[in-house]
Design an enzyme around this catalytic site. Structure first.
Site, short mmCIF file in Angstrom:
data_model
loop_
_atom_site.label_atom_id
_atom_site.label_comp_id
_atom_site.label_asym_id
_atom_site.label_seq_id
_atom_site.Cartn_x
_atom_site.Cartn_y
_atom_site.Cartn_z
CG ASP A 181 -95.29 22.75 -16.37
OD1 ASP A 181 -94.11 22.95 -17.04
OD2 ASP A 181 -96.16 22.66 -15.92
CG HIS A 182 -89.80 25.28 -19.79
ND1 HIS A 182 -91.13 26.20 -19.06
CD2 HIS A 182 -89.20 25.72 -19.39
CE1 HIS A 182 -90.38 26.93 -19.16
NE2 HIS A 182 -89.92 26.94 -19.03
CG HIS A 244 -94.17 26.42 -15.20
ND1 HIS A 244 -94.25 25.23 -16.29
CD2 HIS A 244 -93.95 27.64 -15.60
CE1 HIS A 244 -93.86 26.48 -17.36
NE2 HIS A 244 -93.67 27.51 -17.40
C1 BG6 Z 1 -93.28 30.36 -18.64
C2 BG6 Z 1 -93.48 31.47 -18.96
O1 BG6 Z 1 -93.93 28.89 -19.35
O2 BG6 Z 1 -92.00 30.02 -18.29
C3 BG6 Z 1 -93.24 32.70 -18.93
O3 BG6 Z 1 -94.68 31.74 -19.99
C4 BG6 Z 1 -92.22 32.60 -17.89
O4 BG6 Z 1 -93.36 33.84 -18.33
C5 BG6 Z 1 -90.46 30.71 -18.58
O5 BG6 Z 1 -91.20 33.63 -18.21
C6 BG6 Z 1 -90.30 30.66 -17.05
O6 BG6 Z 1 -89.84 30.49 -17.46
P1 BG6 Z 1 -87.46 29.95 -17.31
O7 BG6 Z 1 -87.49 28.55 -17.59
O8 BG6 Z 1 -87.21 30.70 -17.65
O9 BG6 Z 1 -88.01 29.80 -15.68
#
Ligand code: BG6
Length: 503
Positions: A181-182, A244
């Site tokens: 989950d980045h 997230h």
């Molecule tokens: C991803 C989603 O996990 O996270 C995307 O699949 C979203 O839809 C993205 O745009 C948002 O990540 P960040 O790091 O740009 O806030």
């Protein structure tokens, strides 16, 4: 010190994620001296590239997407360790040849059979690739380690997540499965526990006696871009909330862990997810607002409606916005609403958490000055990273008046600060064998259980999918959601003390 020597095998080596995130992360880890001595990358893809052609494409990706500009000398050293292997994901012969290739690289790079298998592919390939790795004896974990990294989405509901987990666990032990989950790799998410548990100022008042409500928002200005087919099946609830947003919520609401080990932390997070009150057909209309972007303007430029995006059905009812009121049914949080909001094509890009504290009894100042602004603690996640605290003070001057003022700590505003990208931290942790910032199976299970309750409650209706113009803050009903509880979304900006409504 853990042995980090390994070959990183990236399935989906020509895909977007690899270009935008993984290759730049590998490059930055290299320039920061964080890659192991014994290391190589093998990108696996279906296109017919030579190593050299792939290295040129990789260079271009790093030049375009890395947070640090590319240094030719350093790149040329790293590039020699990057290889490309063409293979279909289900092709036996491809895996046989990949295995032989990796074994040869082991000898050259002294990587001893250690592997990180990164599945940067569409979810339908997770099972196929894991099965093939098993069938070709590439995931034995015998005297060396083999870890698998799985991108989200991990399933599309509890049932499919169970199935996928079952398949993966036939090949890899739970301790070798890294579910990404980045958001957990973002600096400020790692900071939440420190802010809470390293400050006597916050933890004693972090409960329902002192906190009125918590607002967690991840607002995006982008649309679905080229991911229409995926997004049509996901929607904002599955795409952002299941992963997230619930991870953010669990970090904000968890109890202090008994120590800082991976499992102690995950044990506390999972308890929060298990305490989420399910949403039912009776409560869904009062607790969830969903919307979809129509056409409009973002950053002054016209943009099309969701239904006009590529690979999106012209009468789609998929939600691109969701706002919900969530209850964490435990002793600490009983009665405190957590409001979550996320959407695409909104007015601004930002992710933040706002903690609104309860007011003091209106005895001293209320009669003369009316209600005062509440204390707010804001944790900025992106693009600004930091912490902001709002409190009341006397306005300087002869006249007595009380105004909200704030203290603001910004950790990425200084020019010299260039925070590492989430993927750098996460790749580094996989190589070190630290899975604290990855989701354990029971976290996934509990978050799907909660999300499934909403999907079921929505079943058979779509009259509540509200169209909002792109470039706004979503449907007006998201305002109402808080208004009926006597609250509002706080649009706190670094310059302004809040108090305005956002929508
Ligand atoms: C991803 C989603 O996990 O996270 C995307 O699949 C979203 O839809 C993205 O745009 C948002 O990540 P960040 O790091 O740009 O806030």
């Amino acid at each position: 010190m853990a042995d980090m020597s390994c070959i990183m095998v990236i399935f989906g080596g020509t895909g977007d994620l690899t270009r935008r995130k993984l290759l730049p992360a590998i490059y930055n880890l290299y320039t920061d001296g964080l890659l192991p001595e014994n290391f190589a990358v093998v990108a696996v893809g279906r296109r017919d590239y030579s190593h050299e052609v792939y290295r040129n494409l990789a260079r271009e990706a790093v030049a375009n997407f890395s947070r640090k500009s590319i240094d030719d000398e350093k790149w040329s050293v790293l590039a020699q360790r990057i290889y490309y292997k063409k293979s279909e994901f289900h092709d036996d012969q491809g895996y046989r040849s990949l295995k032989a290739f990796l074994d040869r690289l082991d000898t050259n790079y002294h990587t001893g059979g250690n592997r990180v298998y990164y599945l940067a592919v569409a979810p339908e390939y997770f099972e196929v690739i894991a099965g093939q790795l098993y069938a070709h004896d590439m995931a034995k974990n015998d005297k060396c380690w083999q870890r698998v990294v799985i991108e989200k989405p991990f399933g599309r509901d509890l049932k499919s997540a169970h199935y996928l987990n079952h398949k993966l666990s036939q090949v890899f032990d739970e301790s070798h499965i890294y579910r990404i989950d980045h958001y957990l790799g973002k600096e400020m998410l790692q900071n939440i526990m420190v802010i809470r548990f390293a400050n006597g100022l916050f933890e004693p008042i972090w409960n329902n006696r002192y906190i009125d409500n918590v607002q967690i928002s991840i607002d995006e200005t982008v649309g679905v871009e080229n991911r229409g087919d995926y997004y049509e099946r996901a929607g904002a609830l599955r795409d952002m909330v299941q992963s997230h947003m619930l991870q953010l919520l669990s970090l904000i609401a968890m109890e202090p862990p008994v120590d800082l080990t991976t499992d102690s932390i995950r044990d506390e997070k999972v308890k929060v997810l298990k305490s989420l009150r399910s949403i039912t057909r009776e409560t869904v209309m009062d607790s969830v607002v969903r919307g979809q972007y129509g056409k409009g303007f973002v950053d002054g430029k016209p943009v099309v409606a969701y239904r006009q995006e590529e690979r999106v059905s012209p009468d789609s009812n998929t939600e691109t916005f969701v706002a919900l009121k969530v209850h964490v049914d435990n002793f600490r949080w009983a009665g405190v609403p957590f409001y979550l909001r996320t959407g695409k094509r909104l007015a601004d890009r930002s992710a933040k958490i706002v903690i609104q504290f309860k007011q003091l009894p209106g005895i001293l100042y209320f009669k003369e000055y009316g209600p005062l602004e509440p204390n707010l603690l804001v944790i900025w996640i992106q693009p600004r990273e930091g912490v902001y605290l709002q409190f009341n003070a006397k306005k300087p001057g002869q006249k007595y008046s009380i105004i909200p003022v704030h203290m603001d700590f910004c950790q990425n505003c200084a020019l010299y600060n260039n925070s590492p990208e989430a993927y750098e931290r996460l790749l580094y942790d996989v190589m070190r064998g630290d899975s604290t910032l990855f989701t354990r199976w029971d976290e996934i299970e509990s978050s799907w259980r909660f999300v499934d309750s909403i999907v079921e409650a929505w079943h058979g209706r779509n009259d509540d999918v509200l169209i909002y113009p792109s470039g706004t803050w979503g449907p007006e009903a998201a305002n109402e959601l808080l208004k009926k509880d006597g609250f509002k979304w706080w649009n706190v900006t670094p310059q302004g003390v809040g108090g305005h409504t956002d929508l």
